[in-house]
Scaffold this motif. Structure first.
Motif, mmCIF file in Angstrom:
data_model
loop_
_atom_site.group_PDB
_atom_site.id
_atom_site.type_symbol
_atom_site.label_atom_id
_atom_site.label_comp_id
_atom_site.label_asym_id
_atom_site.label_seq_id
_atom_site.Cartn_x
_atom_site.Cartn_y
_atom_site.Cartn_z
ATOM 1 N N ASN A 114 0.822 -1.206 0.000
ATOM 2 C CA ASN A 114 0.000 0.000 0.000
ATOM 3 C C ASN A 114 0.857 1.258 0.000
ATOM 4 O OD1 ASN A 114 -2.201 -1.680 0.085
ATOM 5 N ND2 ASN A 114 -2.675 -1.318 2.246
ATOM 6 N N ALA A 115 1.970 1.213 0.767
ATOM 7 C CA ALA A 115 2.863 2.374 0.829
ATOM 8 C C ALA A 115 3.538 2.619 -0.520
ATOM 9 C CB ALA A 115 3.919 2.168 1.916
ATOM 10 N N LEU A 116 3.926 1.549 -1.199
ATOM 11 C CA LEU A 116 4.607 1.677 -2.489
ATOM 12 C C LEU A 116 3.653 2.107 -3.603
ATOM 13 C CD1 LEU A 116 6.892 -1.504 -2.383
ATOM 14 C CD2 LEU A 116 7.615 0.874 -2.117
ATOM 15 N N ALA A 117 2.351 1.958 -3.365
ATOM 16 C CA ALA A 117 1.347 2.351 -4.352
ATOM 17 C C ALA A 117 1.017 3.835 -4.273
ATOM 18 C CB ALA A 117 0.071 1.527 -4.172
ATOM 19 N N ASP A 118 1.643 4.540 -3.343
ATOM 20 C CA ASP A 118 1.397 5.969 -3.159
ATOM 21 C C ASP A 118 2.733 6.673 -2.982
ATOM 22 O OD1 ASP A 118 0.094 8.336 -2.847
ATOM 23 O OD2 ASP A 118 -1.134 7.713 -1.146
ATOM 24 N N TRP A 119 2.707 8.008 -3.005
ATOM 25 C CA TRP A 119 3.943 8.745 -2.728
ATOM 26 C C TRP A 119 4.425 8.390 -1.340
ATOM 27 C CZ3 TRP A 119 6.958 11.835 -5.756
ATOM 28 C CH2 TRP A 119 6.448 12.166 -7.014
ATOM 29 N N HIS A 120 5.701 8.020 -1.242
ATOM 30 C CA HIS A 120 6.233 7.522 0.031
ATOM 31 C C HIS A 120 7.696 7.931 0.163
ATOM 32 C CE1 HIS A 120 6.390 4.892 3.512
ATOM 33 N NE2 HIS A 120 7.473 4.309 3.029
ATOM 34 N N ASP A 121 8.017 8.647 1.233
ATOM 35 C CA ASP A 121 9.401 9.105 1.472
ATOM 36 C C ASP A 121 9.964 9.854 0.268
ATOM 37 O OD1 ASP A 121 9.387 7.944 3.977
ATOM 38 O OD2 ASP A 121 10.250 6.056 3.286
ATOM 39 N N GLY A 122 9.102 10.648 -0.368
ATOM 40 C CA GLY A 122 9.543 11.448 -1.508
ATOM 41 C C GLY A 122 9.640 10.687 -2.807
ATOM 42 N N LYS A 123 9.259 9.408 -2.804
ATOM 43 C CA LYS A 123 9.357 8.591 -4.013
ATOM 44 C C LYS A 123 7.980 8.450 -4.653
ATOM 45 C CE LYS A 123 13.228 5.874 -2.190
ATOM 46 N NZ LYS A 123 13.706 4.519 -1.811
ATOM 47 N N PRO A 124 7.913 8.504 -5.991
ATOM 48 C CA PRO A 124 6.615 8.371 -6.664
ATOM 49 C C PRO A 124 6.073 6.958 -6.539
ATOM 50 C CG PRO A 124 8.404 8.365 -8.263
ATOM 51 C CD PRO A 124 9.024 8.686 -6.940
ATOM 52 N N PRO A 125 4.759 6.791 -6.712
ATOM 53 C CA PRO A 125 4.162 5.454 -6.600
ATOM 54 C C PRO A 125 4.615 4.522 -7.711
ATOM 55 C CG PRO A 125 2.561 7.043 -7.432
ATOM 56 C CD PRO A 125 3.759 7.836 -7.013
ATOM 57 N N LEU A 126 4.667 3.227 -7.387
ATOM 58 C CA LEU A 126 4.983 2.227 -8.396
ATOM 59 C C LEU A 126 3.733 1.917 -9.216
ATOM 60 C CD1 LEU A 126 7.149 -0.323 -6.341
ATOM 61 C CD2 LEU A 126 7.915 1.636 -7.689
ATOM 62 N N SER A 127 3.917 1.438 -10.426
ATOM 63 C CA SER A 127 2.784 1.070 -11.269
ATOM 64 C C SER A 127 2.176 -0.241 -10.787
ATOM 65 C CB SER A 127 3.237 0.916 -12.728
ATOM 66 O OG SER A 127 4.066 -0.227 -12.867
ATOM 67 N N HIS A 128 0.957 -0.501 -11.231
ATOM 68 C CA HIS A 128 0.301 -1.757 -10.867
ATOM 69 C C HIS A 128 1.102 -2.946 -11.381
ATOM 70 C CE1 HIS A 128 -2.964 -4.533 -9.943
ATOM 71 N NE2 HIS A 128 -2.799 -5.051 -11.152
ATOM 72 N N PHE A 129 1.675 -2.796 -12.574
ATOM 73 C CA PHE A 129 2.478 -3.890 -13.138
ATOM 74 C C PHE A 129 3.669 -4.201 -12.239
ATOM 75 C CE2 PHE A 129 6.096 -5.347 -15.661
ATOM 76 C CZ PHE A 129 5.557 -6.445 -16.313
ATOM 77 N N THR A 130 4.376 -3.156 -11.783
ATOM 78 C CA THR A 130 5.548 -3.356 -10.928
ATOM 79 C C THR A 130 5.139 -3.949 -9.589
ATOM 80 O OG1 THR A 130 6.681 -1.496 -11.988
ATOM 81 C CG2 THR A 130 7.526 -2.222 -9.854
ATOM 82 N N LEU A 131 4.050 -3.459 -9.024
ATOM 83 C CA LEU A 131 3.562 -3.985 -7.741
ATOM 84 C C LEU A 131 3.157 -5.453 -7.878
ATOM 85 C CD1 LEU A 131 1.418 -0.930 -6.602
ATOM 86 C CD2 LEU A 131 3.491 -1.755 -5.470
ATOM 87 N N SER A 132 2.512 -5.781 -8.987
ATOM 88 C CA SER A 132 2.106 -7.166 -9.226
ATOM 89 C C SER A 132 3.328 -8.069 -9.353
ATOM 90 C CB SER A 132 1.248 -7.237 -10.497
ATOM 91 O OG SER A 132 0.866 -8.565 -10.764
ATOM 92 N N ASN A 133 4.348 -7.567 -10.031
ATOM 93 C CA ASN A 133 5.582 -8.325 -10.182
ATOM 94 C C ASN A 133 6.266 -8.523 -8.840
ATOM 95 O OD1 ASN A 133 8.709 -8.487 -10.947
ATOM 96 N ND2 ASN A 133 7.516 -9.096 -12.740
ATOM 97 N N LEU A 134 6.235 -7.480 -8.008
ATOM 98 C CA LEU A 134 6.823 -7.547 -6.668
ATOM 99 C C LEU A 134 6.098 -8.587 -5.815
ATOM 100 C CD1 LEU A 134 8.554 -6.493 -4.317
ATOM 101 C CD2 LEU A 134 6.917 -4.626 -4.043
ATOM 102 N N ARG A 135 4.781 -8.557 -5.855
ATOM 103 C CA ARG A 135 3.977 -9.514 -5.090
ATOM 104 C C ARG A 135 4.238 -10.939 -5.563
ATOM 105 N NH1 ARG A 135 -0.879 -12.083 -5.791
ATOM 106 N NH2 ARG A 135 -2.108 -12.488 -3.896
#
Length: 377
Positions: A114-135
């Motif tokens: 959830n944190a990586l899907a939103d702006w976090h520590d000054g970093k832009p959110p990851l795409s759904h594709f990247t998040l899916s790959n991470l999961r």
């Protein structure tokens, strides 16, 4: 298995887990606020032992699970690019990496996703594709660790967030396609091949003239090229092995390009293209196109300080995407397009077609308006 109530009021169950080097029994203790709770924990552990759990790895961290997965993938011979992606996925989990994998729960992973899907520590959110790959990578790491290190996979119950919108992979314009057809250059062969066959750059690099049948107007894709290891490789999926039907414009062009070299694309010395050879070739190509179409041939690309880019440069991968777009405009059905592109999952092809549908739906309605005006005028 023995039980005992301690001075702190908790119940303890001990399970014999073997013997030490001197032959004395070794025990592991489990605690609970009630005798039933302590006993349940002890029995669950004993059941895990029966399923193959290794007590020595009970505290193996999430980082260890990823390292084991990467080692297994490397042993299977996957490319360095894929191995690097697993390493990147590993690093995304941050502080969780140092926690024992068996102690982590679904909520721990969901919080990070959830944190990586939103702006976090000054970093832009990851795409759904990247998040899916991470999961998916974390899920694979846990699956590999069952039952020796962990007994269940906490990733299964996580939900992949929507994340940021993926960056669009725009096809090149009709004008840029004309540049490719009309401008002689050592890179023209590569550009024509990618534009009108949809091959991946690695597939085009591995292509030999024996794979090209100009009479049948086909290209047989049997392998790709790993630029990091500088070796040919088999396609990752069965869909990658395919016969691509090529249009007459490419057939006629390739008939003029046969030069006696083994490889369709090669360096000036007739050797296979390397990563650096591609970069040098493409940089020269964009510079020449810039001189011809950005400056009408009135300037030199070797002008001191360089010649500012007036044209919109494009990449080899954009040409592959453009081929899929051309099939869409030609009315090629999505199943045939999938086979031509070598997509493992038809959803990838559908995604391109759907995106184009949305983009050009307004133009199609405008054509209907024009037609109706003529009918009723």
């Amino acid at each position: 298995m023995t039980n005992k109530k301690g001075s702190d009021g908790r119940y303890r169950y001990r399970v014999c887990i073997g013997k030490d080097e001197s032959g004395k029994p070794k025990y592991k203790s489990f605690y609970g606020t009630t005798a039933r709770e302590a006993r349940a924990a002890a029995e669950a552990y004993r059941a895990a032992l029966g399923k193959g759990m290794d007590p020595a790895q009970a505290k193996a961290t999430l980082a260890t699970l990823y390292d084991n997965l990467i080692a297994a993938k490397k042993a299977k011979g996957i490319g360095q690019k894929s191995l690097d992606r697993y390493e990147d996925n590993k690093n995304h989990w941050g502080p969780l990496l140092e926690h024992p994998a068996a102690d982590l729960r679904t909520a721990d992973f969901q919080k990070v996703l959830n944190a990586l899907a939103d702006w976090h520590d000054g970093k832009p959110p990851l795409s759904h594709f990247t998040l899916s790959n991470l999961r998916s990578s974390a899920k694979a790491a846990y699956e590999l660790a069952i039952p020796e290190i962990v007994q269940y996979n906490p990733i299964v119950k996580t939900t992949c967030p929507a994340g940021a919108d993926p960056e669009p992979r725009e096809p090149i314009s009709e004008e840029q396609q004309r540049w490719i057809r009309e401008t002689p250059h050592r890179a023209q062969r590569a550009a024509m091949l990618l534009l009108y066959s949809g091959l991946r750059r690695g597939e085009a690099t591995a292509l030999t003239w024996a794979d090209v049948d100009l009479d049948a107007a086909t290209i047989t894709v049997n392998s790709g090229y790993n630029f990091h290891n500088q070796k040919t490789k088999k396609p990752k999926t069965a869909a990658g092995r395919r016969v691509v039907n090529i249009p007459r414009i490419l057939v006629d062009y390739l008939k003029t390009q046969q030069d006696g070299c083994l490889y369709v694309l090669h360096t000036v010395k007739g050797r296979r293209m390397t990563e650096q050879a591609w970069k040098t070739l493409w940089s020269s190509y964009m510079a020449d196109l810039n001189v011809k179409y950005g400056y009408n041939g009135a300037e030199s690309k070797k002008r001191p300080g360089g010649l500012p880019m007036r044209i919109e440069p494009f990449t080899p991968h954009q040409l592959r995407h453009t081929f899929c777009t051309l099939m869409y405009f030609a009315g090629v059905d999505v199943l045939t397009a999938r086979d031509q592109m070598g997509h493992k999952d038809i959803s990838v092809t559908l995604g391109i077609y759907t995106s184009l549908d949305k983009k050009f739906k307004k133009k199609k309605i405008n054509r209907l308006d024009s037609y109706l005006r003529k009918q009723t005028g």
